[in-house]
Design a protein around this motif. Structure first.
Motif, short mmCIF file in Angstrom:
data_model
loop_
_atom_site.label_atom_id
_atom_site.label_comp_id
_atom_site.label_asym_id
_atom_site.label_seq_id
_atom_site.Cartn_x
_atom_site.Cartn_y
_atom_site.Cartn_z
N THR A 1 59.84 -15.27 2.38
CA THR A 1 59.11 -15.28 4.13
C THR A 1 60.65 -15.60 5.07
O THR A 1 61.01 -16.41 4.31
N GLU B 1 64.85 -9.01 8.26
CA GLU B 1 65.27 -7.76 8.72
C GLU B 1 64.97 -8.09 10.67
O GLU B 1 65.83 -7.17 11.25
N LYS B 2 64.67 -8.73 11.27
CA LYS B 2 64.75 -8.89 12.10
C LYS B 2 66.31 -10.22 12.42
O LYS B 2 66.32 -10.85 11.63
N GLN C 1 51.34 -1.98 4.19
CA GLN C 1 51.89 -2.89 4.03
C GLN C 1 51.61 -3.96 5.27
O GLN C 1 51.35 -5.50 5.55
N GLY C 2 51.98 -3.27 7.08
CA GLY C 2 51.43 -3.88 8.09
C GLY C 2 50.19 -3.81 8.44
O GLY C 2 49.54 -5.61 8.85
N SER D 1 55.23 -7.09 -0.32
CA SER D 1 56.62 -6.90 0.18
C SER D 1 56.60 -8.03 1.30
O SER D 1 55.79 -8.71 1.71
N LYS E 1 57.13 -6.84 4.71
CA LYS E 1 57.00 -6.08 5.40
C LYS E 1 55.17 -7.14 5.75
O LYS E 1 54.72 -7.27 6.70
N THR E 2 54.69 -7.41 4.33
CA THR E 2 53.50 -7.71 4.56
C THR E 2 53.22 -9.33 4.22
O THR E 2 51.82 -9.85 5.44
N ARG F 1 55.71 -11.24 5.72
CA ARG F 1 55.96 -11.19 7.94
C ARG F 1 54.57 -10.05 8.89
O ARG F 1 54.43 -11.63 9.51
N ALA F 2 53.78 -9.54 8.07
CA ALA F 2 52.37 -9.33 9.55
C ALA F 2 51.53 -10.68 8.93
O ALA F 2 50.78 -10.97 10.34
#
Lengths: 234, 234
Positions: free
Chosen positions: B14, B70-71, B102-103, B131, B133-134, B136-137
């Motif tokens: 994360t 990612e950012k 995933q989002g 993941s 992405k998951t 993060r969301a």
């Protein structure tokens, strides 16, 4: 040959049959052209499409797909000129102040269409409201919206003076306490990371009741809860 | 040196201070290590972090960030071992049947935590529930969830027999018609593109009232409307 999308372009595109039909339904005069992959010529989707679009707007090209499509399973790309409208004064409005995520923007448009909101004010700076990602997240709902950008919330309010409900974590009033109104109203939401500044508090500020275990709700989530609630207040 | 995430790995990560604190709060024993960017050493976030994590878990490395983040604005990465739990039988459950995005998965976890749901059943095949992405969301809400995967809905039901409400566009009953229940229940949602198969219809199926102008709601949108409504039925 069409180029990869850039924000400064006067056109954008939507991929897939469903959102392309939405484009044709709501914004036929904004259509620039439609690219169709050669392998899709015999599909039911293309047959239906060819019944409603003049032939000179259709371009068969696999090259366009290699360059443009984000996912591998789309067979049609609808290219459209960007549009901007004035909002309808006699409708309810959704106002997004500095939204920064294209997916949220599109998702909110989709929810708006689902619950009968058609007028979207966006206070700049904001995420690109016409990017292919926004269009995709909207599932074509973007074409049914009136969208108007403003430099400031004050400018919006001077053009469309009305009762407005700012959604703010700082508010003491919960969504469930809100009573039905017959006035035209606006539901106002802030940026994903920063929310609305304190200056928006106006006696009508609303907090969506949530557990103390989360920092905040996702913007599109907060917006749809508000829309659904306001459309169903007794 | 940590590698780029792959689904088969036994760990994920994360990014950012907030979700890393959520990891430490809810899943301290799942922590593998924390990467901190050297430029973040003097930030308040790092000071707070260093008070709650043993020093041997912290690795200063700018290289990890170049590779993983990612950012560009994250200064901390929390690496954690994946976990799986049994659901709590005496709680309400959310069941996602073959979710593919995933989002959406992460977003639903965030909404679950906001409205007091902690137990998530996922019927495979599904998007990667761990993941980055998951994660993060979810804004770190994933660490507060019990998550259990099942090969089929039948298997879920044989383990956790209960009243369940499938959300289906084909249903005649609207969300607003649902009455309060004191039973343990599950809210069941289908895949983004295909929804739930007809076989799920059980006399409790629910349709969220929406205009005919949209095909369907986004999955995370439908889920949060359902959750909010169920927590607020009188």
């Amino acid at each position: 040959m069409i180029k990869t999308y850039v924000k400064s372009a006067d056109y954008s595109y939507t991929a897939g049959f469903y959102p392309t039909f939405e484009l044709l339904k709501y914004r036929p005069s904004s259509l620039k052209c439609i690219y169709v992959a050669e392998e899709a010529i015999n599909t039911p989707g293309f047959k239906k499409l060819s019944e409603v679009v003049s032939k000179d707007k259709i371009i068969f090209s696999n090259k366009a797909f290699n360059k443009l499509r984000e996912k591998g399973n789309d067979h049609v790309i609808g290219v459209f000129y960007k549009f901007e409208d004035l909002l309808e004064k006699n409708n309810q409005h959704i106002v997004l102040v500095n939204p920064s995520d294209q997916g949220n923007l599109g998702n909110i448009m989709r929810s708006m269409l689902a619950f009968g909101y058609r007028d979207l004010a966006i206070i700049d700076p904001s995420a690109d409201s016409f990017s292919p990602k926004t269009v995709r997240a909207s599932m074509g709902a973007i074409f049914a919206m009136r969208i108007q950008h403003f430099d400031s919330f004050a400018k919006y309010l001077s053009d469309y003076s009305r009762l407005y409900y700012p959604f703010m974590l700082q508010s003491a009033k919960g969504l469930k306490e809100i009573k039905k109104t017959n006035e035209n109203y606006a539901l106002v939401f802030g940026n994903e990371a920063t929310g609305l500044p304190d200056s928006f508090a106006n006696g009508h500020a609303i907090k969506i009741e949530q557990s103390k275990d989360v920092d905040s709700l996702n913007l599109a989530t907060a917006a749809v809860l508000a829309m659904y609630y306001f459309k169903n207040i007794k």
